[in-house]
Scaffold this motif. Structure first.
Motif, PDB file in Angstrom:
ATOM      1  N   ALA A 181       0.828  -1.206   0.000  1.00  0.00           N
ATOM      2  CA  ALA A 181       0.000   0.000   0.000  1.00  0.00           C
ATOM      3  C   ALA A 181       0.864   1.259   0.000  1.00  0.00           C
ATOM      4  CB  ALA A 181      -0.923  -0.004   1.221  1.00  0.00           C
ATOM      5  N   ILE A 182       1.940   1.245   0.785  1.00  0.00           N
ATOM      6  CA  ILE A 182       2.844   2.403   0.813  1.00  0.00           C
ATOM      7  C   ILE A 182       3.490   2.603  -0.551  1.00  0.00           C
ATOM      8  CG2 ILE A 182       4.990   3.313   1.786  1.00  0.00           C
ATOM      9  CD1 ILE A 182       4.244   1.901   4.406  1.00  0.00           C
ATOM     10  N   GLY A 183       3.943   1.512  -1.163  1.00  0.00           N
ATOM     11  CA  GLY A 183       4.580   1.615  -2.477  1.00  0.00           C
ATOM     12  C   GLY A 183       3.649   2.172  -3.532  1.00  0.00           C
ATOM     13  N   ALA A 184       2.398   1.721  -3.519  1.00  0.00           N
ATOM     14  CA  ALA A 184       1.429   2.242  -4.480  1.00  0.00           C
ATOM     15  C   ALA A 184       1.188   3.728  -4.265  1.00  0.00           C
ATOM     16  CB  ALA A 184       0.114   1.468  -4.364  1.00  0.00           C
ATOM     17  N   GLY A 185       1.102   4.127  -2.993  1.00  0.00           N
ATOM     18  CA  GLY A 185       0.921   5.539  -2.701  1.00  0.00           C
ATOM     19  C   GLY A 185       2.088   6.383  -3.180  1.00  0.00           C
ATOM     20  N   LEU A 186       3.298   5.850  -3.022  1.00  0.00           N
ATOM     21  CA  LEU A 186       4.480   6.582  -3.496  1.00  0.00           C
ATOM     22  C   LEU A 186       4.452   6.746  -5.014  1.00  0.00           C
ATOM     23  CD1 LEU A 186       7.307   4.987  -1.308  1.00  0.00           C
ATOM     24  CD2 LEU A 186       6.426   7.320  -1.166  1.00  0.00           C
ATOM     25  N   LEU A 187       4.062   5.687  -5.719  1.00  0.00           N
ATOM     26  CA  LEU A 187       4.024   5.768  -7.174  1.00  0.00           C
ATOM     27  C   LEU A 187       3.011   6.806  -7.638  1.00  0.00           C
ATOM     28  CD1 LEU A 187       4.923   4.662  -9.939  1.00  0.00           C
ATOM     29  CD2 LEU A 187       3.047   3.025  -9.780  1.00  0.00           C
ATOM     30  N   LEU A 188       1.865   6.851  -6.986  1.00  0.00           N
ATOM     31  CA  LEU A 188       0.809   7.754  -7.406  1.00  0.00           C
ATOM     32  C   LEU A 188       1.064   9.205  -6.994  1.00  0.00           C
ATOM     33  CD1 LEU A 188      -2.288   5.505  -6.567  1.00  0.00           C
ATOM     34  CD2 LEU A 188      -1.404   6.047  -8.838  1.00  0.00           C
ATOM     35  N   CYS A 189       1.915   9.408  -5.980  1.00  0.00           N
ATOM     36  CA  CYS A 189       2.064  10.759  -5.417  1.00  0.00           C
ATOM     37  C   CYS A 189       3.424  11.405  -5.646  1.00  0.00           C
ATOM     38  CB  CYS A 189       1.791  10.723  -3.916  1.00  0.00           C
ATOM     39  SG  CYS A 189       0.126  10.178  -3.488  1.00  0.00           S
ATOM     40  N   THR A 190       4.426  10.636  -6.038  1.00  0.00           N
ATOM     41  CA  THR A 190       5.774  11.205  -6.153  1.00  0.00           C
ATOM     42  C   THR A 190       6.378  10.874  -7.508  1.00  0.00           C
ATOM     43  OG1 THR A 190       6.845   9.241  -5.216  1.00  0.00           O
ATOM     44  CG2 THR A 190       6.152  10.950  -3.680  1.00  0.00           C
ATOM     45  N   PRO A 191       7.358  11.666  -7.964  1.00  0.00           N
ATOM     46  CA  PRO A 191       8.062  11.337  -9.205  1.00  0.00           C
ATOM     47  C   PRO A 191       8.893  10.078  -9.035  1.00  0.00           C
ATOM     48  CG  PRO A 191       9.097  13.194  -8.118  1.00  0.00           C
ATOM     49  CD  PRO A 191       7.814  12.939  -7.389  1.00  0.00           C
ATOM     50  N   ALA A 192       8.990   9.293 -10.109  1.00  0.00           N
ATOM     51  CA  ALA A 192       9.642   7.983 -10.020  1.00  0.00           C
ATOM     52  C   ALA A 192      11.119   8.016 -10.347  1.00  0.00           C
ATOM     53  CB  ALA A 192       8.939   7.013 -10.975  1.00  0.00           C
ATOM     54  N   ALA A 193      11.636   9.119 -10.885  1.00  0.00           N
ATOM     55  CA  ALA A 193      12.978   9.121 -11.474  1.00  0.00           C
ATOM     56  C   ALA A 193      14.058   8.703 -10.488  1.00  0.00           C
ATOM     57  CB  ALA A 193      13.285  10.501 -12.038  1.00  0.00           C
ATOM     58  N   ILE A 214      10.768  -6.824   8.747  1.00  0.00           N
ATOM     59  CA  ILE A 214      11.181  -5.508   8.248  1.00  0.00           C
ATOM     60  C   ILE A 214      11.561  -5.609   6.777  1.00  0.00           C
ATOM     61  CG2 ILE A 214      12.897  -3.673   8.457  1.00  0.00           C
ATOM     62  CD1 ILE A 214      13.025  -4.331  11.466  1.00  0.00           C
ATOM     63  N   GLY A 215      12.295  -6.658   6.425  1.00  0.00           N
ATOM     64  CA  GLY A 215      12.668  -6.875   5.032  1.00  0.00           C
ATOM     65  C   GLY A 215      11.458  -7.058   4.143  1.00  0.00           C
ATOM     66  N   ILE A 216      10.441  -7.771   4.648  1.00  0.00           N
ATOM     67  CA  ILE A 216       9.208  -7.969   3.873  1.00  0.00           C
ATOM     68  C   ILE A 216       8.554  -6.626   3.578  1.00  0.00           C
ATOM     69  CG2 ILE A 216       6.867  -8.895   3.948  1.00  0.00           C
ATOM     70  CD1 ILE A 216       7.985 -11.238   5.596  1.00  0.00           C
ATOM     71  N   VAL A 217       8.455  -5.760   4.588  1.00  0.00           N
ATOM     72  CA  VAL A 217       7.826  -4.451   4.395  1.00  0.00           C
ATOM     73  C   VAL A 217       8.587  -3.645   3.351  1.00  0.00           C
ATOM     74  CG1 VAL A 217       7.292  -2.243   5.487  1.00  0.00           C
ATOM     75  CG2 VAL A 217       6.841  -4.367   6.714  1.00  0.00           C
ATOM     76  N   LEU A 218       9.917  -3.591   3.466  1.00  0.00           N
ATOM     77  CA  LEU A 218      10.728  -2.778   2.556  1.00  0.00           C
ATOM     78  C   LEU A 218      10.622  -3.267   1.114  1.00  0.00           C
ATOM     79  CD1 LEU A 218      13.936  -2.248   4.735  1.00  0.00           C
ATOM     80  CD2 LEU A 218      12.085  -0.617   4.296  1.00  0.00           C
ATOM     81  N   ILE A 219      10.680  -4.591   0.926  1.00  0.00           N
ATOM     82  CA  ILE A 219      10.593  -5.134  -0.432  1.00  0.00           C
ATOM     83  C   ILE A 219       9.182  -4.954  -0.983  1.00  0.00           C
ATOM     84  CG2 ILE A 219      10.809  -7.209  -1.853  1.00  0.00           C
ATOM     85  CD1 ILE A 219      12.950  -8.162   0.156  1.00  0.00           C
ATOM     86  N   ALA A 220       8.178  -5.081  -0.124  1.00  0.00           N
ATOM     87  CA  ALA A 220       6.797  -4.873  -0.567  1.00  0.00           C
ATOM     88  C   ALA A 220       6.572  -3.419  -0.985  1.00  0.00           C
ATOM     89  CB  ALA A 220       5.819  -5.269   0.537  1.00  0.00           C
ATOM     90  N   ILE A 221       7.233  -2.477  -0.311  1.00  0.00           N
ATOM     91  CA  ILE A 221       7.149  -1.074  -0.731  1.00  0.00           C
ATOM     92  C   ILE A 221       7.681  -0.935  -2.147  1.00  0.00           C
ATOM     93  CG2 ILE A 221       8.091   1.249  -0.356  1.00  0.00           C
ATOM     94  CD1 ILE A 221       8.015   0.658   2.657  1.00  0.00           C
ATOM     95  N   TYR A 222       8.843  -1.526  -2.391  1.00  0.00           N
ATOM     96  CA  TYR A 222       9.404  -1.494  -3.746  1.00  0.00           C
ATOM     97  C   TYR A 222       8.471  -2.189  -4.735  1.00  0.00           C
ATOM     98  CZ  TYR A 222      12.081  -3.065  -7.737  1.00  0.00           C
ATOM     99  OH  TYR A 222      12.476  -3.351  -9.014  1.00  0.00           O
ATOM    100  N   GLY A 223       7.906  -3.344  -4.326  1.00  0.00           N
ATOM    101  CA  GLY A 223       7.007  -4.082  -5.207  1.00  0.00           C
ATOM    102  C   GLY A 223       5.772  -3.280  -5.573  1.00  0.00           C
ATOM    103  N   GLY A 224       5.200  -2.560  -4.597  1.00  0.00           N
ATOM    104  CA  GLY A 224       4.038  -1.731  -4.890  1.00  0.00           C
ATOM    105  C   GLY A 224       4.393  -0.521  -5.731  1.00  0.00           C
ATOM    106  N   TYR A 225       5.637  -0.062  -5.606  1.00  0.00           N
ATOM    107  CA  TYR A 225       6.066   1.134  -6.320  1.00  0.00           C
ATOM    108  C   TYR A 225       6.396   0.839  -7.775  1.00  0.00           C
ATOM    109  CZ  TYR A 225       8.670   5.457  -7.166  1.00  0.00           C
ATOM    110  OH  TYR A 225       9.114   6.645  -7.656  1.00  0.00           O
ATOM    111  N   PHE A 226       7.177  -0.214  -8.003  1.00  0.00           N
ATOM    112  CA  PHE A 226       7.582  -0.537  -9.372  1.00  0.00           C
ATOM    113  C   PHE A 226       7.424  -2.016  -9.668  1.00  0.00           C
ATOM    114  CE2 PHE A 226      10.930  -1.253 -12.655  1.00  0.00           C
ATOM    115  CZ  PHE A 226      10.302  -0.556 -13.671  1.00  0.00           C
ATOM    116  N   GLY A 227       7.989  -2.887  -8.859  1.00  0.00           N
ATOM    117  CA  GLY A 227       7.681  -4.308  -8.952  1.00  0.00           C
ATOM    118  C   GLY A 227       8.707  -5.184  -9.641  1.00  0.00           C
ATOM    119  N   ALA A 228       9.363  -4.691 -10.692  1.00  0.00           N
ATOM    120  CA  ALA A 228      10.283  -5.543 -11.450  1.00  0.00           C
ATOM    121  C   ALA A 228      11.434  -5.992 -10.558  1.00  0.00           C
ATOM    122  CB  ALA A 228      10.824  -4.791 -12.660  1.00  0.00           C
ATOM    123  N   GLY A 229      11.583  -7.308 -10.392  1.00  0.00           N
ATOM    124  CA  GLY A 229      12.648  -7.848  -9.572  1.00  0.00           C
ATOM    125  C   GLY A 229      12.284  -8.033  -8.111  1.00  0.00           C
ATOM    126  N   ALA A 230      11.066  -7.635  -7.709  1.00  0.00           N
ATOM    127  CA  ALA A 230      10.674  -7.780  -6.306  1.00  0.00           C
ATOM    128  C   ALA A 230      10.659  -9.245  -5.888  1.00  0.00           C
ATOM    129  CB  ALA A 230       9.299  -7.157  -6.079  1.00  0.00           C
TER     130      ALA A 230
END
Length: 245
Positions: A86-98, A136-152
């Motif tokens: 959920a955090i990762g998706a929010g980051l993708l929708l609200c912040t620049p990805a570069a 903690i690792g699960i949360v961090l990787i899930a943030i990345y997965g929700g944000y972009f996903g490739a390689g998660a």
């Protein structure tokens, strides 16, 4: 989208589901396929996340009973994955990805290296597991997965193999379970606020479910050491492909 294109997306979804379960990098197939189907990059990214939920559903439906953890522990890990997604998706929708996308290849390389070194890392760890670092690792990787996903998937597989005593077959099941939950939470956000192409997402999800269903049986018969090398090499290739141009 023509019927032929929809059919090709279904086929791409199957191979994405199978390859994603075996190697953890479904996006190596699914994301380019959606781009080839005519979706712009952001729409392809969110549509891919929605469709890849089906991989976790298919594989867990076929092998969920093999998960070793008790129900309370599984629920705790699921909450970690859901919060991160959920955090990762929010980051993708609200912040620049570069800025984040610049770091993505390096994260995937690190995960791939940890897969190659997993036997040595487990040897150094002995019989120890890491019950505090693991969630903690699960949360961090899930943030990345929700944000972009490739390689998660590679990242979660590496985490499970290093932080627990699971073999690669059970680690693959846990990886698919956790990534599916993270993708589901991200997909709910994208469904409400993102530019999801629902025709493409539905078509790819049908194929991805079938590929995820076939995945556990394939991994179960593959030898662990060559499989680690294949996954790691695919991860290195994905990292090179994702280097910002």
């Amino acid at each position: 989208m023509s019927l032929l294109t929809i059919g090709l997306v279904v086929v791409a979804g199957f191979f994405a589901g199978l390859i994603g379960y075996v190697t953890g990098i479904a996006s190596l197939v699914s994301y380019p396929a959606l781009l080839a189907a005519g979706l712009p990059p952001v729409a392809a990214n969110v549509t891919n996340t929605v469709a890849m939920v089906a991989v976790g559903v298919g594989s867990t439906a076929n092998s969920g009973s093999a998960l070793q953890e008790d129900k309370r522990t599984l629920i705790r890990y699921a909450i970690c994955a859901a919060v991160g997604g959920a955090i990762g998706a929010g980051l993708l929708l609200c912040t620049p990805a570069a800025a984040f996308e610049i770091a993505v290849p390096f994260l995937i390389v690190a995960a791939s290296l940890s897969l190659l070194l997993q036997p040595k890392l487990r040897e150094l760890a002995g019989d120890r597991t890491f019950p505090r670092a693991y969630p903690i690792g699960i949360v961090l990787i899930a943030i990345y997965g929700g944000y972009f996903g490739a390689g998660a998937g590679v990242m979660i597989l590496a985490l499970v193999l290093v932080a627990t005593a699971s073999d690669i077959w059970r680690a693959s099941i846990m990886k698919s379970y956790l990534l599916g939950i993270a993708n589901l939470m991200a997909a709910l956000g994208f469904a409400l606020f993102g530019p999801v192409n629902w025709v493409a997402a539905s078509a790819m999800a049908v194929g991805a479910f079938a590929g995820g269903w076939c995945g556990p049986a394939v991994v179960q018969v593959l030898p662990a050491r060559p499989l680690r090398w294949v996954i790691a090499l695919c991860g290195f290739g994905l990292a090179i492909w994702l280097i910002p141009r």
